[in-house]
Design a protein around this motif. Structure first.
Motif, PDB file in Angstrom:
ATOM      1  N   GLY A   8       0.807  -1.207   0.000  1.00  0.00           N
ATOM      2  CA  GLY A   8       0.000   0.000   0.000  1.00  0.00           C
ATOM      3  C   GLY A   8       0.841   1.258   0.000  1.00  0.00           C
ATOM      4  N   LEU A   9       0.155   2.405   0.026  1.00  0.00           N
ATOM      5  CA  LEU A   9       0.814   3.705   0.019  1.00  0.00           C
ATOM      6  C   LEU A   9       1.066   4.183   1.443  1.00  0.00           C
ATOM      7  CD1 LEU A   9      -1.304   5.501  -2.742  1.00  0.00           C
ATOM      8  CD2 LEU A   9       0.940   4.454  -3.000  1.00  0.00           C
ATOM      9  N   THR A  10       2.182   4.838   1.635  1.00  0.00           N
ATOM     10  CA  THR A  10       2.493   5.433   2.925  1.00  0.00           C
ATOM     11  C   THR A  10       1.783   6.789   3.034  1.00  0.00           C
ATOM     12  OG1 THR A  10       4.467   6.536   2.061  1.00  0.00           O
ATOM     13  CG2 THR A  10       4.731   4.293   2.906  1.00  0.00           C
ATOM     14  N   PRO A  11       1.636   7.336   4.249  1.00  0.00           N
ATOM     15  CA  PRO A  11       0.994   8.654   4.393  1.00  0.00           C
ATOM     16  C   PRO A  11       1.678   9.755   3.582  1.00  0.00           C
ATOM     17  CG  PRO A  11       1.054   7.560   6.517  1.00  0.00           C
ATOM     18  CD  PRO A  11       1.844   6.691   5.570  1.00  0.00           C
ATOM     19  N   SER A  12       3.008   9.732   3.495  1.00  0.00           N
ATOM     20  CA  SER A  12       3.701  10.750   2.706  1.00  0.00           C
ATOM     21  C   SER A  12       3.394  10.609   1.216  1.00  0.00           C
ATOM     22  CB  SER A  12       5.211  10.659   2.948  1.00  0.00           C
ATOM     23  OG  SER A  12       5.701   9.373   2.591  1.00  0.00           O
ATOM     24  N   GLU A  13       3.249   9.392   0.742  1.00  0.00           N
ATOM     25  CA  GLU A  13       2.898   9.183  -0.667  1.00  0.00           C
ATOM     26  C   GLU A  13       1.470   9.617  -0.946  1.00  0.00           C
ATOM     27  OE1 GLU A  13       5.784   5.333  -1.644  1.00  0.00           O
ATOM     28  OE2 GLU A  13       3.755   5.032  -0.863  1.00  0.00           O
ATOM     29  N   VAL A  14       0.572   9.389  -0.003  1.00  0.00           N
ATOM     30  CA  VAL A  14      -0.814   9.845  -0.172  1.00  0.00           C
ATOM     31  C   VAL A  14      -0.867  11.367  -0.213  1.00  0.00           C
ATOM     32  CG1 VAL A  14      -3.103   9.874   0.871  1.00  0.00           C
ATOM     33  CG2 VAL A  14      -1.760   7.776   0.896  1.00  0.00           C
ATOM     34  N   ALA A  15      -0.090  12.035   0.655  1.00  0.00           N
ATOM     35  CA  ALA A  15      -0.038  13.495   0.640  1.00  0.00           C
ATOM     36  C   ALA A  15       0.531  14.015  -0.679  1.00  0.00           C
ATOM     37  CB  ALA A  15       0.781  13.996   1.819  1.00  0.00           C
ATOM     38  N   PHE A  16       1.497  13.294  -1.250  1.00  0.00           N
ATOM     39  CA  PHE A  16       2.056  13.695  -2.538  1.00  0.00           C
ATOM     40  C   PHE A  16       0.996  13.602  -3.638  1.00  0.00           C
ATOM     41  CE2 PHE A  16       4.087  12.437  -6.553  1.00  0.00           C
ATOM     42  CZ  PHE A  16       4.912  13.529  -6.775  1.00  0.00           C
ATOM     43  N   LEU A 127     -17.211  15.102   2.177  1.00  0.00           N
ATOM     44  CA  LEU A 127     -15.757  15.095   2.280  1.00  0.00           C
ATOM     45  C   LEU A 127     -15.159  14.330   1.106  1.00  0.00           C
ATOM     46  CD1 LEU A 127     -15.231  14.350   6.085  1.00  0.00           C
ATOM     47  CD2 LEU A 127     -15.062  16.559   4.924  1.00  0.00           C
ATOM     48  N   PRO A 128     -14.229  14.933   0.376  1.00  0.00           N
ATOM     49  CA  PRO A 128     -13.603  14.225  -0.743  1.00  0.00           C
ATOM     50  C   PRO A 128     -12.609  13.185  -0.255  1.00  0.00           C
ATOM     51  CG  PRO A 128     -12.627  16.384  -0.490  1.00  0.00           C
ATOM     52  CD  PRO A 128     -13.752  16.314   0.501  1.00  0.00           C
ATOM     53  N   TYR A 129     -12.019  12.472  -1.177  1.00  0.00           N
ATOM     54  CA  TYR A 129     -11.115  11.375  -0.837  1.00  0.00           C
ATOM     55  C   TYR A 129      -9.865  11.872  -0.109  1.00  0.00           C
ATOM     56  CZ  TYR A 129      -8.335   7.129  -1.504  1.00  0.00           C
ATOM     57  OH  TYR A 129      -7.567   6.007  -1.296  1.00  0.00           O
ATOM     58  N   HIS A 130      -9.371  13.049  -0.496  1.00  0.00           N
ATOM     59  CA  HIS A 130      -8.155  13.599   0.113  1.00  0.00           C
ATOM     60  C   HIS A 130      -8.490  14.734   1.074  1.00  0.00           C
ATOM     61  CE1 HIS A 130      -5.271  11.281  -2.193  1.00  0.00           C
ATOM     62  NE2 HIS A 130      -5.882  11.587  -3.309  1.00  0.00           N
ATOM     63  N   TRP A 131      -9.565  14.603   1.834  1.00  0.00           N
ATOM     64  CA  TRP A 131     -10.009  15.712   2.673  1.00  0.00           C
ATOM     65  C   TRP A 131      -9.017  16.035   3.784  1.00  0.00           C
ATOM     66  CZ3 TRP A 131     -10.979  15.336   7.943  1.00  0.00           C
ATOM     67  CH2 TRP A 131     -11.013  14.054   8.477  1.00  0.00           C
ATOM     68  N   LEU A 132      -8.463  15.032   4.433  1.00  0.00           N
ATOM     69  CA  LEU A 132      -7.595  15.267   5.582  1.00  0.00           C
ATOM     70  C   LEU A 132      -6.273  15.903   5.167  1.00  0.00           C
ATOM     71  CD1 LEU A 132      -7.105  15.014   8.587  1.00  0.00           C
ATOM     72  CD2 LEU A 132      -6.352  12.659   8.225  1.00  0.00           C
ATOM     73  N   GLU A 133      -5.624  15.340   4.170  1.00  0.00           N
ATOM     74  CA  GLU A 133      -4.351  15.897   3.745  1.00  0.00           C
ATOM     75  C   GLU A 133      -4.526  17.251   3.066  1.00  0.00           C
ATOM     76  OE1 GLU A 133      -5.260  12.212   1.163  1.00  0.00           O
ATOM     77  OE2 GLU A 133      -5.700  12.990   3.152  1.00  0.00           O
ATOM     78  N   MET A 134      -5.640  17.438   2.349  1.00  0.00           N
ATOM     79  CA  MET A 134      -5.913  18.730   1.728  1.00  0.00           C
ATOM     80  C   MET A 134      -6.072  19.815   2.796  1.00  0.00           C
ATOM     81  SD  MET A 134      -6.512  20.701  -0.915  1.00  0.00           S
ATOM     82  CE  MET A 134      -6.744  19.549  -2.280  1.00  0.00           C
ATOM     83  N   GLY A 135      -6.830  19.525   3.844  1.00  0.00           N
ATOM     84  CA  GLY A 135      -7.019  20.500   4.905  1.00  0.00           C
ATOM     85  C   GLY A 135      -5.726  20.833   5.616  1.00  0.00           C
ATOM     86  N   ASN A 136      -4.915  19.821   5.919  1.00  0.00           N
ATOM     87  CA  ASN A 136      -3.660  20.071   6.625  1.00  0.00           C
ATOM     88  C   ASN A 136      -2.681  20.869   5.763  1.00  0.00           C
ATOM     89  OD1 ASN A 136      -4.491  18.703   8.931  1.00  0.00           O
ATOM     90  ND2 ASN A 136      -3.723  16.734   8.211  1.00  0.00           N
ATOM     91  N   ILE A 137      -2.621  20.564   4.476  1.00  0.00           N
ATOM     92  CA  ILE A 137      -1.698  21.295   3.593  1.00  0.00           C
ATOM     93  C   ILE A 137      -2.104  22.754   3.473  1.00  0.00           C
ATOM     94  CG2 ILE A 137      -0.902  21.497   1.212  1.00  0.00           C
ATOM     95  CD1 ILE A 137      -0.977  18.465   1.017  1.00  0.00           C
ATOM     96  N   LEU A 138      -3.384  23.003   3.266  1.00  0.00           N
ATOM     97  CA  LEU A 138      -3.836  24.393   3.120  1.00  0.00           C
ATOM     98  C   LEU A 138      -3.660  25.172   4.411  1.00  0.00           C
ATOM     99  CD1 LEU A 138      -7.069  24.021   0.936  1.00  0.00           C
ATOM    100  CD2 LEU A 138      -4.758  24.670   0.230  1.00  0.00           C
ATOM    101  N   LEU A 139      -3.903  24.544   5.553  1.00  0.00           N
ATOM    102  CA  LEU A 139      -3.725  25.244   6.817  1.00  0.00           C
ATOM    103  C   LEU A 139      -2.252  25.532   7.102  1.00  0.00           C
ATOM    104  CD1 LEU A 139      -6.310  23.382   9.062  1.00  0.00           C
ATOM    105  CD2 LEU A 139      -6.395  25.790   8.370  1.00  0.00           C
TER     106      LEU A 139
END
Length: 240
Positions: A8-16, A127-139
């Motif tokens: 599977g994908l790691t959290p850093s890869e999902v954020a990418f 909530l979209p598929y990348h809701w958590l990482e999208m919110g953290n990146i924008l904040l």
């Protein structure tokens, strides 16, 4: 010798991968379009809004050439309503994701990150598929584009805790041979919960294998004892 990669994908890869999502930007100066592998970007003309990939929007934000408009679902009122739905109206299921666009025989189906689920026209109640990482990146990169960034951080943290508790609770049915319903779970939640769920499944598999082995040994022992008892009874009958 290279070590084997985890499944599977790691959290850093999902954020990418999240940086490929489309967002709405408000340019602060005129910029010509860029010729990219995926096509050319539109010309940026203040104050007209336009849609760009997140990675390019972050670059322009760091250079103070554009602002990023938070998607409607990332507003405090929307997050509060979604959190209320998760905690009060749906104890086990997750809030529904955005609806996929209609497809036909001539168009190929699309999926994240090729959906406008984080633009200014995105639905506010999903909530979209990348809701958590999208919110953290924008904040992290564009907190000044939010009216209440601290409240948004708190709501995202509460929403994450509630949804991860549902994921852990759903794993309990695996012991009974059931399945975990993952409809509406985001990419980062899958990446973070993969190790936990995989560990539980491996543990249940080992327990089931040990139980099966113990059952086979018990049946073999019963057959041996039963056969020996029958033989002794036959010897007794012959003596009589």
């Amino acid at each position: 010798m290279a070590l084997p990669l985890p499944p599977g994908l790691t959290p850093s890869e999902v954020a990418f991968l999240c940086e490929m999502e489309l967002v709405t930007v408000i340019p602060r100066q005129r910029l010509e379009g860029l010729e990219l592998l995926g096509g050319s970007t539109p010309v940026l003309q203040p104050p007209h809004r336009t849609t760009l990939p997140l990675w390019l929007a972050l670059l322009l934000k760091r250079q103070r050439r554009a602002n990023i408009a938070p998607p409607p679902w990332l507003l405090p009122t929307s997050l509060t309503a979604i959190l209320e739905f998760e905690t009060e109206h749906s104890k086990d299921a997750f809030s529904p994701p955005p609806l996929l666009p209609p497809t036909s025989s001539t168009t190929a189906p699309v999926s994240p990150p090729f959906l406008p689920s984080s633009t200014a026209s995105a639905p506010a109640d999903a909530l979209p598929y990348h809701w958590l990482e999208m919110g953290n990146i924008l904040l992290e990169v564009a907190p000044d584009d939010f009216e209440e960034p601290d409240q948004v951080r708190r709501l995202l943290r509460d929403l994450r805790e509630v949804r991860m508790a549902k994921v852990r609770k759903g794993v309990e049915v695996l012991d009974a041979g059931g399945g975990v319903k993952m409809n509406g779970v985001g990419g980062m939640e899958v990446a973070e919960g993969r190790a936990f769920i995989g560990g539980v499944i491996d543990g249940l598999r080992k327990i089931g294998a040990s139980r099966e082995q113990a059952r086979k040994e018990s049946e073999a022992e019963e057959r041996e004892n039963g056969y020996a008892g029958n033989a002794s009874d036959d010897d007794d009958d012959m003596d009589l």
